[in-house]
Scaffold this motif. Structure first.
Motif, PDB file in Angstrom:
ATOM      1  N   GLY A 184       0.833  -1.192   0.000  1.00 26.01           N
ATOM      2  CA  GLY A 184       0.000   0.000   0.000  1.00 26.01           C
ATOM      3  C   GLY A 184       0.869   1.243   0.000  1.00 26.01           C
ATOM      4  O   GLY A 184       1.975   1.235  -0.541  1.00 26.01           O
ATOM      5  N   ARG A 185       0.391   2.299   0.605  1.00 28.94           N
ATOM      6  CA  ARG A 185       1.122   3.567   0.617  1.00 28.94           C
ATOM      7  C   ARG A 185       2.292   3.483   1.599  1.00 28.94           C
ATOM      8  O   ARG A 185       2.110   3.246   2.790  1.00 28.94           O
ATOM      9  CB  ARG A 185       0.192   4.715   0.993  1.00 28.94           C
ATOM     10  CG  ARG A 185       0.844   6.101   0.846  1.00 28.94           C
ATOM     11  CD  ARG A 185      -0.198   7.190   1.028  1.00 28.94           C
ATOM     12  NE  ARG A 185       0.358   8.509   0.729  1.00 28.94           N
ATOM     13  CZ  ARG A 185       0.898   9.311   1.647  1.00 28.94           C
ATOM     14  NH1 ARG A 185       0.954   8.910   2.918  1.00 28.94           N
ATOM     15  NH2 ARG A 185       1.381  10.491   1.313  1.00 28.94           N
ATOM     16  N   LEU A 186       3.471   3.677   1.081  1.00 29.61           N
ATOM     17  CA  LEU A 186       4.694   3.609   1.877  1.00 29.61           C
ATOM     18  C   LEU A 186       5.356   4.974   1.833  1.00 29.61           C
ATOM     19  O   LEU A 186       5.505   5.567   0.769  1.00 29.61           O
ATOM     20  CB  LEU A 186       5.627   2.546   1.304  1.00 29.61           C
ATOM     21  CG  LEU A 186       6.845   2.139   2.135  1.00 29.61           C
ATOM     22  CD1 LEU A 186       6.426   1.517   3.460  1.00 29.61           C
ATOM     23  CD2 LEU A 186       7.706   1.166   1.348  1.00 29.61           C
ATOM     24  N   VAL A 187       5.750   5.482   2.985  1.00 23.58           N
ATOM     25  CA  VAL A 187       6.318   6.819   3.102  1.00 23.58           C
ATOM     26  C   VAL A 187       7.721   6.734   3.672  1.00 23.58           C
ATOM     27  O   VAL A 187       7.971   6.010   4.638  1.00 23.58           O
ATOM     28  CB  VAL A 187       5.443   7.718   4.011  1.00 23.58           C
ATOM     29  CG1 VAL A 187       6.119   9.066   4.261  1.00 23.58           C
ATOM     30  CG2 VAL A 187       4.066   7.915   3.395  1.00 23.58           C
ATOM     31  N   LEU A 188       8.639   7.456   3.056  1.00 20.54           N
ATOM     32  CA  LEU A 188       9.983   7.615   3.597  1.00 20.54           C
ATOM     33  C   LEU A 188      10.104   9.050   4.100  1.00 20.54           C
ATOM     34  O   LEU A 188       9.815   9.994   3.368  1.00 20.54           O
ATOM     35  CB  LEU A 188      11.038   7.373   2.512  1.00 20.54           C
ATOM     36  CG  LEU A 188      12.475   7.716   2.921  1.00 20.54           C
ATOM     37  CD1 LEU A 188      12.998   6.713   3.936  1.00 20.54           C
ATOM     38  CD2 LEU A 188      13.382   7.762   1.710  1.00 20.54           C
ATOM     39  N   ARG A 189      10.520   9.213   5.349  1.00 20.59           N
ATOM     40  CA  ARG A 189      10.677  10.551   5.911  1.00 20.59           C
ATOM     41  C   ARG A 189      11.758  10.526   6.983  1.00 20.59           C
ATOM     42  O   ARG A 189      12.205   9.471   7.426  1.00 20.59           O
ATOM     43  CB  ARG A 189       9.357  11.034   6.514  1.00 20.59           C
ATOM     44  CG  ARG A 189       8.834  10.195   7.677  1.00 20.59           C
ATOM     45  CD  ARG A 189       7.687  10.900   8.368  1.00 20.59           C
ATOM     46  NE  ARG A 189       7.045  10.099   9.395  1.00 20.59           N
ATOM     47  CZ  ARG A 189       7.513   9.926  10.631  1.00 20.59           C
ATOM     48  NH1 ARG A 189       8.678  10.475  10.990  1.00 20.59           N
ATOM     49  NH2 ARG A 189       6.852   9.184  11.503  1.00 20.59           N
ATOM     50  N   ARG A 190      12.149  11.719   7.400  1.00 23.85           N
ATOM     51  CA  ARG A 190      13.094  11.826   8.494  1.00 23.85           C
ATOM     52  C   ARG A 190      12.410  11.445   9.807  1.00 23.85           C
ATOM     53  O   ARG A 190      11.214  11.677   9.992  1.00 23.85           O
ATOM     54  CB  ARG A 190      13.639  13.247   8.609  1.00 23.85           C
ATOM     55  CG  ARG A 190      14.489  13.687   7.429  1.00 23.85           C
ATOM     56  CD  ARG A 190      15.027  15.096   7.651  1.00 23.85           C
ATOM     57  NE  ARG A 190      15.714  15.588   6.466  1.00 23.85           N
ATOM     58  CZ  ARG A 190      16.984  15.368   6.206  1.00 23.85           C
ATOM     59  NH1 ARG A 190      17.715  14.653   7.054  1.00 23.85           N
ATOM     60  NH2 ARG A 190      17.544  15.846   5.114  1.00 23.85           N
ATOM     61  N   PHE A 191      13.185  10.866  10.705  1.00 24.78           N
ATOM     62  CA  PHE A 191      12.698  10.657  12.072  1.00 24.78           C
ATOM     63  C   PHE A 191      12.482  12.026  12.692  1.00 24.78           C
ATOM     64  O   PHE A 191      13.331  12.908  12.606  1.00 24.78           O
ATOM     65  CB  PHE A 191      13.743   9.867  12.873  1.00 24.78           C
ATOM     66  CG  PHE A 191      13.326   9.566  14.282  1.00 24.78           C
ATOM     67  CD1 PHE A 191      12.639   8.406  14.592  1.00 24.78           C
ATOM     68  CD2 PHE A 191      13.633  10.456  15.315  1.00 24.78           C
ATOM     69  CE1 PHE A 191      12.251   8.125  15.894  1.00 24.78           C
ATOM     70  CE2 PHE A 191      13.247  10.183  16.610  1.00 24.78           C
ATOM     71  CZ  PHE A 191      12.558   9.014  16.913  1.00 24.78           C
TER      72      PHE A 191
ATOM     73  N   ALA B  21      14.679  -0.421  -0.758  1.00 28.18           N
ATOM     74  CA  ALA B  21      14.350   0.985  -0.980  1.00 28.18           C
ATOM     75  C   ALA B  21      15.204   1.897  -0.111  1.00 28.18           C
ATOM     76  O   ALA B  21      15.720   2.915  -0.568  1.00 28.18           O
ATOM     77  CB  ALA B  21      12.863   1.221  -0.682  1.00 28.18           C
ATOM     78  N   LEU B  22      15.359   1.546   1.148  1.00 32.22           N
ATOM     79  CA  LEU B  22      16.138   2.374   2.058  1.00 32.22           C
ATOM     80  C   LEU B  22      17.603   2.425   1.644  1.00 32.22           C
ATOM     81  O   LEU B  22      18.248   3.482   1.712  1.00 32.22           O
ATOM     82  CB  LEU B  22      16.009   1.852   3.491  1.00 32.22           C
ATOM     83  CG  LEU B  22      14.646   2.106   4.160  1.00 32.22           C
ATOM     84  CD1 LEU B  22      14.578   1.388   5.503  1.00 32.22           C
ATOM     85  CD2 LEU B  22      14.402   3.589   4.341  1.00 32.22           C
ATOM     86  N   LEU B  23      18.149   1.305   1.211  1.00 31.00           N
ATOM     87  CA  LEU B  23      19.546   1.293   0.777  1.00 31.00           C
ATOM     88  C   LEU B  23      19.737   2.123  -0.495  1.00 31.00           C
ATOM     89  O   LEU B  23      20.744   2.829  -0.643  1.00 31.00           O
ATOM     90  CB  LEU B  23      20.018  -0.142   0.547  1.00 31.00           C
ATOM     91  CG  LEU B  23      20.218  -0.991   1.794  1.00 31.00           C
ATOM     92  CD1 LEU B  23      20.625  -2.409   1.411  1.00 31.00           C
ATOM     93  CD2 LEU B  23      21.266  -0.373   2.723  1.00 31.00           C
ATOM     94  N   ALA B  24      18.777   2.029  -1.431  1.00 34.20           N
ATOM     95  CA  ALA B  24      18.851   2.849  -2.633  1.00 34.20           C
ATOM     96  C   ALA B  24      18.822   4.322  -2.255  1.00 34.20           C
ATOM     97  O   ALA B  24      19.577   5.145  -2.804  1.00 34.20           O
ATOM     98  CB  ALA B  24      17.706   2.507  -3.584  1.00 34.20           C
TER      99      ALA B  24
END
Length: 212
Positions: A22-29, A128-131
């Motif tokens: 589903g919807r996946l978000v990458l953001r700063r802590f 995704a995080l490593l990319a």
């Protein structure tokens, strides 16, 4: 080469739709709303398998204070699905005081406190995080992105090799009862199916950006 950290905007984020998730978000802590204790528990769970194998990584049982200290040494990002943090990593620039010679090199940035919630593993979030880490490094002028993992953990070394990392050294870090494999790859703004925008200028709700 500029290794300065980009100004942090705590509302920065990249979002996408990931098949099966589903919807996946990458953001700063964001310490204003996120919990160091909860992030620590995620890391503890993510590293429990290694601890069960006798490989007691710091993340397996570190305190929230240690998590915070290590995260603030670089830039800490989280992956969020359905309002819940399901993965994290911290990326940092050259570490001139590291025991690892590779980390001390001027062109090398490194990944730390990288963990995915166990039930969310094998869904592409780690890739995704490593990319993204590669984009973070390249945007700051670094030519390599590196990390370390227990040398006996063959499954993790195979995973990192599949993401384009190569073994560059084996180091016995102080306080660890095992050798660590140090792996590195070229940092790139594009390639590997990662995010097309560098941190420091993350767009809001970038729905077309693939998490791989």
């Amino acid at each position: 080469m500029s290794n300065a950290r980009a100004p942090q905007r705590l509302d920065e984020r990249i979002a996408c739709i990931q098949p099966g998730i589903g919807r996946l978000v990458l953001r700063r802590f964001d310490a204003r709303h996120d919990s160091w204790e909860a992030l620590t528990r995620l890391l503890n769970r993510a590293f429990a398998r290694l601890a069960a194998l006798g490989l007691h990584c710091l993340c397996a049982d570190q305190s929230a204070n240690i998590t915070r200290e290590r995260a603030l040494a670089g830039d800490c990002f989280v992956a969020v699905c359905n309002g819940r943090i399901v993965g994290t990593l911290t990326v940092k620039g050259r570490d001139s005081h590291s025991q690892c010679e590779h980390y001390r090199q001027r062109g090398v940035a490194s990944v730390h406190q990288f963990g995915i919630e166990p039930k969310w593993q094998s869904r592409g979030i780690g890739r995704a995080l490593l990319a993204f880490a590669g984009h973070w490094a390249a945007a700051r002028g670094y030519t390599q992105i590196a990390l370390d993992t227990p040398f006996p953990a063959d499954h993790l070394i195979a995973f990192y090799r599949a993401q384009g990392f190569s073994l560059v050294d084996v180091v016995r870090f102080a306080g660890r009862g095992y050798d660590s494999a140090v792996l590195s790859k070229a940092a790139a703004l594009h390639g590997g199916g990662g995010f097309p925008h560098a941190p420091g200028a993350l767009p809001h709700a970038l729905g077309a950006s693939p998490f791989l």
